[in-house]
Design a protein around this motif. Sequence first.
Motif, PDB file in Angstrom:
ATOM      1  N   ARG A  53       0.846  -1.192   0.000  1.00 42.09           N
ATOM      2  CA  ARG A  53       0.000   0.000   0.000  1.00 42.09           C
ATOM      3  C   ARG A  53       0.885   1.247   0.000  1.00 42.09           C
ATOM      4  N   ALA A  63      -7.246  12.579   3.463  1.00 38.72           N
ATOM      5  CA  ALA A  63      -8.024  12.148   4.628  1.00 38.72           C
ATOM      6  C   ALA A  63      -8.483  13.351   5.441  1.00 38.72           C
ATOM      7  N   THR A 121     -12.244   6.273   7.379  1.00 37.61           N
ATOM      8  CA  THR A 121     -12.239   4.882   6.897  1.00 37.61           C
ATOM      9  C   THR A 121     -13.244   4.005   7.651  1.00 37.61           C
ATOM     10  N   LYS A 124     -15.579   1.264   6.031  1.00 33.67           N
ATOM     11  CA  LYS A 124     -15.095   1.155   4.647  1.00 33.67           C
ATOM     12  C   LYS A 124     -13.876   0.228   4.647  1.00 33.67           C
ATOM     13  N   GLN A 126     -12.140  -1.640   2.506  1.00 36.90           N
ATOM     14  CA  GLN A 126     -11.078  -1.494   1.518  1.00 36.90           C
ATOM     15  C   GLN A 126     -10.257  -0.221   1.754  1.00 36.90           C
ATOM     16  N   LYS A 127     -10.945   0.833   2.117  1.00 36.39           N
ATOM     17  CA  LYS A 127     -10.233   2.088   2.391  1.00 36.39           C
ATOM     18  C   LYS A 127      -9.403   1.958   3.668  1.00 36.39           C
ATOM     19  N   LYS A 128      -9.909   1.217   4.635  1.00 35.03           N
ATOM     20  CA  LYS A 128      -9.161   1.007   5.873  1.00 35.03           C
ATOM     21  C   LYS A 128      -7.856   0.266   5.590  1.00 35.03           C
ATOM     22  N   LEU A 130      -6.266   0.318   2.717  1.00 35.14           N
ATOM     23  CA  LEU A 130      -5.428   1.250   1.968  1.00 35.14           C
ATOM     24  C   LEU A 130      -4.635   2.152   2.904  1.00 35.14           C
ATOM     25  N   TYR A 131      -5.290   2.628   3.953  1.00 34.80           N
ATOM     26  CA  TYR A 131      -4.652   3.574   4.873  1.00 34.80           C
ATOM     27  C   TYR A 131      -3.950   2.888   6.048  1.00 34.80           C
TER      28      TYR A 131
END
Length: 307
Positions: A53, A63, A121, A124, A126-128, A130-131
């Motif tokens: 990532r 963000a 996130t 979410k 997938q976003k979690k 990612l970050y």
Amino acid sequence: AMNHPAYGSGYPIFLFSDTPHGVKKVVNALESSNANNAKKRNLQQQDSDGEPRPLSLQMCEAAWIEYEGLQSDSAVSGEAPLKRTKLTREHFHKTAFSRMRVPPAAQVLSNTMCDVIDEVTAHKPQKKLLYQPLRRLCSEMNRFLDIMNGRQDKGYRNIAAVDAKELRELGEIMAWFESWYEAVHDGPKFSHLSLADKKSTFLPEECWYDLQSIVKGATALSVFYLRKFDGLSAIKIVQRRLMQDIVEHHFAHVRQSCGASNQPTQVQAHRATGTAGVMRVFQGGKGNSGAAPMNIDPCAPLPKKKG
């Protein structure tokens, strides 16, 4: 470490990088992790699923912008507002001057940024993911700063024992960075990268060296002197004194005490060290140098060299 020029191997001088500069270098690396940046660094780390990532200052800004939008929406709808932050546009759009400032860098790599990421996130998955690596970096650097500042409100104190919690947690932080380094250079997910690309996927070498030298240098210093003065409960390592401010403040007083010369002799430096303590009583100091030790006797004789 090196032998003390006057006191020899009994009181070695430990050399390592400065914590504030290390923090600024990490943020500068995040800023450079951008295809539009001339340095074109491409920081990446694996998430809990093992997928690489990206990490960048742009992601922090995205963000934060989303967080501010959620805050505005909650205000309009009459819901309880989100916790406000100290973050501003200037934290993410750097200038030559702002890159040198410590507070903005520390505020980016803080629990505040972790809270922002958690908020945007939430729900979410997938976003979690990612970050996730970026959030972990902010969390580890925030812990690193709290330890090196001896933040009592965060549960950290001055280092008083070789098995102190602070030293143990510094080791944990270094182990996390080392696992990142090893994953990039030896892990299967990055095996297709060239050596040059692997270097750009991790922190710059200078930044990595600084972080290692701070943790290992502070640990070695603490272990040596706490063992040397074992049994004296008053002996503690004050982490805030292991930074550049106090050193610059001290030697500025030493040079000032020696008149026109900026190359004091051993005798002048020894006496000026004591004078510097007296001057701090009247002049005070800022930041980490405000309460420096002042128990040097300027009239004490220099140690005799063996042989």
